[in-house]
Design a protein around this motif. Structure first.
Motif, PDB file in Angstrom:
ATOM      1  N   GLN A  85     131.120 -21.473 -22.033  1.00 17.34           N
ATOM      2  CA  GLN A  85     130.460 -20.001 -22.533  1.00 17.34           C
ATOM      3  C   GLN A  85     129.482 -19.306 -20.956  1.00 17.34           C
ATOM      4  O   GLN A  85     129.291 -18.615 -20.942  1.00 17.34           O
ATOM      5  N   THR A  86     128.767 -20.558 -20.929  1.00 16.01           N
ATOM      6  CA  THR A  86     127.468 -20.486 -20.227  1.00 16.01           C
ATOM      7  C   THR A  86     128.013 -19.797 -18.752  1.00 16.01           C
ATOM      8  O   THR A  86     127.580 -19.382 -17.524  1.00 16.01           O
ATOM      9  N   GLY A 144     139.692 -17.694 -18.135  1.00 16.19           N
ATOM     10  CA  GLY A 144     139.377 -17.480 -18.607  1.00 16.19           C
ATOM     11  C   GLY A 144     138.490 -18.701 -19.769  1.00 16.19           C
ATOM     12  O   GLY A 144     138.356 -19.599 -19.724  1.00 16.19           O
ATOM     13  N   GLY A 145     138.612 -17.852 -19.955  1.00 11.00           N
ATOM     14  CA  GLY A 145     138.278 -18.610 -21.129  1.00 11.00           C
ATOM     15  C   GLY A 145     137.333 -18.000 -22.397  1.00 11.00           C
ATOM     16  O   GLY A 145     136.863 -17.509 -21.744  1.00 11.00           O
ATOM     17  N   TRP A 168     128.917 -21.235 -10.767  1.00  7.05           N
ATOM     18  CA  TRP A 168     129.244 -22.060 -11.338  1.00  7.05           C
ATOM     19  C   TRP A 168     129.468 -24.036 -10.531  1.00  7.05           C
ATOM     20  O   TRP A 168     130.371 -22.674  -9.440  1.00  7.05           O
ATOM     21  N   TYR A 169     129.218 -24.283 -10.195  1.00  3.39           N
ATOM     22  CA  TYR A 169     129.741 -25.710  -9.517  1.00  3.39           C
ATOM     23  C   TYR A 169     129.763 -26.793 -10.340  1.00  3.39           C
ATOM     24  O   TYR A 169     128.749 -27.238 -11.052  1.00  3.39           O
ATOM     25  N   TYR A 187     125.078 -21.142 -24.350  1.00  4.33           N
ATOM     26  CA  TYR A 187     125.319 -20.152 -24.801  1.00  4.33           C
ATOM     27  C   TYR A 187     126.408 -20.930 -25.837  1.00  4.33           C
ATOM     28  O   TYR A 187     127.215 -19.720 -27.094  1.00  4.33           O
ATOM     29  N   GLU A 188     126.580 -21.718 -26.520  1.00  5.31           N
ATOM     30  CA  GLU A 188     127.310 -22.839 -27.451  1.00  5.31           C
ATOM     31  C   GLU A 188     126.596 -23.185 -28.022  1.00  5.31           C
ATOM     32  O   GLU A 188     126.624 -23.801 -29.092  1.00  5.31           O
TER      33      GLU A 188
END
Length: 772
Positions: free
Chosen positions: A259-260, A15-16, A267-268, A226-227
């Motif tokens: 968030q993105t 999550g986060g 995601w790397y 996104y942030e």
């Protein structure tokens, strides 16, 4: 750490003048009445009704300036008080959307601890003893100091520094040029010196416009739109649109699960600062597999395709894997997809450019876009469509300070601009003597690396004999000034912006007062014009007209807008663009790029002359080799609710983020026998901080991360997490007083700059973490 794809992420739940001054003689308040177009047509559906009186509130279009995205907003007023903010649906950038920071403008206007009158210190600097003085006295004291500089023949000892808009820069440079000083320095709001330098070197613009709503494949390097992003909500909503409309794939390289990256396809968790190695390896793969845009490279860059192919051979995916931790097979596959799922785009963020190798990495990402044929095409990496503002005639001649000027031909940077710490460093080292130092909405005593040393410099009257701060709040920096002048919020003052347009048609956006300034707050133009009048006829020549005429002059050369009423049209509509214009791409085919060669400069002659590698290259940061157990790279990050150091006084925003624990990889924390909520001390060569620990799988093992914009020791009681009673009942509901207001990571961040761009390497601080 390996890659984490979307399925795995969901499974485990991580999550986060060009303009005559006599052309406008009537006040704006009278002229505006002559516009025939009714307000109802302008406002459309953007209405607000009072819940108590049922009256329709007055809507005033303006521009948000709580971050650099410059969204179009309406301020709704009731009985002369702004009570609501909404986005302007007609604005082609934000399209009616706003974020939490935009809504927080209400808090800022009616913050009962903001500065309302001019103040003069009565004790030693920084002791917090002030007396209220009149504007007349404040201006007289500043004028006397400025006259002393003139009489001594040292006008260049007037230094002005700000974080601001194009209009702030126009006004500041006009005043200092008229006075005889070259030292007007206006910084980017987000500290993007490295990115701006790389962009100027490569294609002659300051910023790209990602046309992502038309993209099919989106690569994000250290970017978290996104942030936080310079184009924030305007870019974020278009990435969402591309995902929904085009089924666009999003790949993120980042040291944190942001968030993105949490909402991406893959995601790397890349090794910090190694993004350029991946970008160059992708360029190599695209060329070797015959997927490159050879025509663009040969016709519109200054480096032939065959030479580029030979240069890139050493940047293999296998080499990139060693530096980045991303597998060579994944790098190859992403490169193929990037070159074939067209249109595609690669976008950088502060996670890339705020390294010591930020300029080179940015140039590598730009090269990747060029090799794949994404430059200024639909859905690609586009030149910004903007308008240039002008000044009213007569314009004071520019003052050339040569190599001695702070913002002249700096010895420390390639381009003629000043880095954030460069100004104060020049003063500290005696390279720039100061008689009068003026700041406007800039807070280096809090936001600069090793800010404790900046505070010490600002206290030193032998280095800075007279210090004037212009600000809305008693910031950490304003608290060290000799005279503090109250400044309006963006909902109380005028400005004009030409933000990069996502519609691919340039636009103008007006910031205008939604309500009258609270207290005795005055605009920068009012301050400089009144100082000019007191300094004598030579200065008066350049400030003999009102602010409304200055604004009109800035846009008078736009015929389409002038025919519609100029500034008066903007006052009623909030924005203007040519509604008959169609989006156009490949603008470089008409007039080339704004570079010395007129081409996209893969090879930089300027870098070569300065002794740097003229080609995009991966420049490893050698200090990373010291990272071992107990030592990490500290990554400061921005949250979605705060902008730099300007928003901590908002109750609404500080309730969401008021503390900044240290984030660490959960497995690493376990090995170090650290657990959630432990108190830890974070130690660098610049100092130490004590904070709480948070653990997560979403942090690279070599990294610890901490949010910024916490740990204020001035800025008012809300920023310091103090519960208190005022007319605003929200201040007595500050429930997080016991939690505190966090710590300021700038305290332990040493000054380390990119040698080309001069921007701070915020992402390059080595720290040790121990349990308290």
């Amino acid at each position: 750490m390996g890659k984490i794809d979307r399925r795995t992420f969901l499974k485990f739940g991580i999550g986060g003048a060009l303009f005559s001054c006599e052309a406008v003689t009537e006040p704006l308040t009278k002229k505006i009445q002559k516009i025939k177009e009714p307000a109802t047509k302008v406002l459309g559906e953007s209405k607000s009704v009072s819940r108590t009186s049922q009256r329709v509130r007055k809507a005033i279009p303006t521009t948000c300036y709580n971050c650099s995205a410059n969204c179009g907003i309406y301020g709704f007023t009731e009985y002369g008080r702004v009570v609501k903010i909404e986005g302007v649906p007609e604005n082609p950038n934000n399209r009616g959307k706003t974020c939490g920071k935009g809504q927080a403008g209400l808090n800022m206007v009616y913050d009962e601890e903001r500065l309302l009158t001019p103040l003069k210190r009565t004790g030693a600097r920084g002791k917090g003893r002030w007396e209220q003085i009149s504007w007349e006295q404040a201006l007289d004291e500043i004028t006397n100091r400025l006259k002393e500089l003139k009489e001594k023949g040292t006008p260049e000892q007037l230094v002005f520094e700000a974080e601001g808009s194009p209009m702030t820069e126009l006004i500041a440079r006009r005043f200092l040029n008229a006075f005889g000083s070259p030292n007007a320095v206006v910084h980017s709001r987000l500290g993007n010196e490295n990115k701006i330098t790389a962009q100027r070197l490569t294609w002659g613009a300051n910023l790209e416009v990602p046309d992502v709503s038309n993209s099919n494949y989106i690569l994000l390097f250290g970017s978290n739109p996104y942030e936080s992003h310079p184009l924030y909500i305007n870019l974020a909503q278009r990435i969402v649109e591309a995902r929904m409309k085009n089924k666009a794939k999003v790949i993120v390289f980042d040291v944190r699960l942001t968030q993105t990256s949490a909402k991406s396809d893959t995601w790397y968790p890349i090794n910090p600062g190694s993004d350029a190695a991946i970008a160059l390896a992708m360029c190599n793969v695209i060329i070797e597999e015959g997927l490159a845009d050879v025509d663009f490279i040969n016709n519109w860059t200054n480096y032939p395709f065959e030479k580029l192919k030979a240069y890139l051979k050493k940047y293999t995916p296998e080499t990139a894997e060693i530096f980045s931790g991303v597998s060579a097979s994944d790098i190859r596959e992403i490169a193929r997809q990037f070159a074939t799922f067209k249109p595609s785009i690669a976008i950088s963020g502060g996670g890339v450019t705020k390294h010591e190798n930020g300029v080179y990495t940015e140039r590598c990402i730009m090269l990747l876009n060029a090799v794949a044929g994404n430059i200024d095409v639909k859905g690609g990496y586009c030149l910004p469509r903007t308008y240039a503002l002008k000044e009213p005639e007569p314009v004071p001649p520019a003052v050339d300070g040569g190599t001695s000027a702070i913002c002249g031909k700096s010895e420390d940077t390639v381009l003629d601009h000043a880095s954030r710490q460069g100004v104060l460093s020049s003063i500290k080292e005696g390279k720039q003597k100061v008689g009068v130092y003026m700041l406007c909405e800039y807070n280096p005593a809090y936001s600069s690396p090793e800010c404790q040393h900046v505070s010490a410099l600002l206290r030193d009257e032998s280095k800075i004999p007279f210090f004037v701060a212009i600000d809305t709040y008693m910031t950490e920096t304003a608290a060290l000034a000799d005279i503090v002048l109250p400044y309006p919020t963006y909902l109380e003052r005028s400005d004009i912006f030409s933000p990069p347009s996502f519609s691919m048609v340039p636009m103008l956006s007006l910031c205008q007062p939604v309500v009258n300034p609270v207290g005795e707050s005055k605009s920068l133009y009012w301050i400089t014009s009144n100082l000019a009048n007191k300094l004598g006829e030579e200065m008066q020549t350049y400030f003999r007209f009102g602010e409304d005429i200055f604004l009109q002059a800035a846009i008078h050369h736009f015929t389409g807008l002038t025919n519609k009423g100029g500034i008066f049209y903007l006052m009623q509509h909030g924005l203007w663009y040519d509604t008959d214009a169609k989006p156009r791409y490949k603008l470089y085919e008409e007039k080339g790029f704004n570079t010395s060669s007129g081409k996209f400069e893969i090879f930089s002659e300027l870098l070569a002359r300065k002794g740097f590698n003229p080609l995009p290259t991966y420049d490893p940061i050698h200090e990373r080799s010291v990272v071992s157990n107990g030592k990490f790279i500290l990554v400061p990050f921005s949250t979605s609710v705060h902008t730099a150091d300007r928003t901590a006084g908002s109750v609404l925003l500080s309730e969401v983020v008021h503390d900044n624990p240290l984030w660490m990889n959960a497995e690493v924390a376990h090995k170090l026998k650290l657990k959630e909520e432990d108190k830890v001390v974070v130690i660098s060569k610049s100092g130490r901080l004590i904070t709480r620990l948070r653990t997560s799988q979403g942090v690279h093992p070599n990294v610890v991360a901490m949010a910024t914009n916490c740990g204020h020791w001035e800025f008012g009681r809300v920023a310091r997490a103090k519960n208190f009673k005022t007319k605003n009942p929200e201040t007595s509901l500050i429930w997080w007083e016991k939690e505190g207001n966090g710590v300021n990571p700038a305290v332990i961040t040493p000054p380390t700059v990119d040698p080309i761009g001069g921007g701070q390497g915020w992402m390059d601080t080595i720290v040790e973490v121990k349990k308290v």
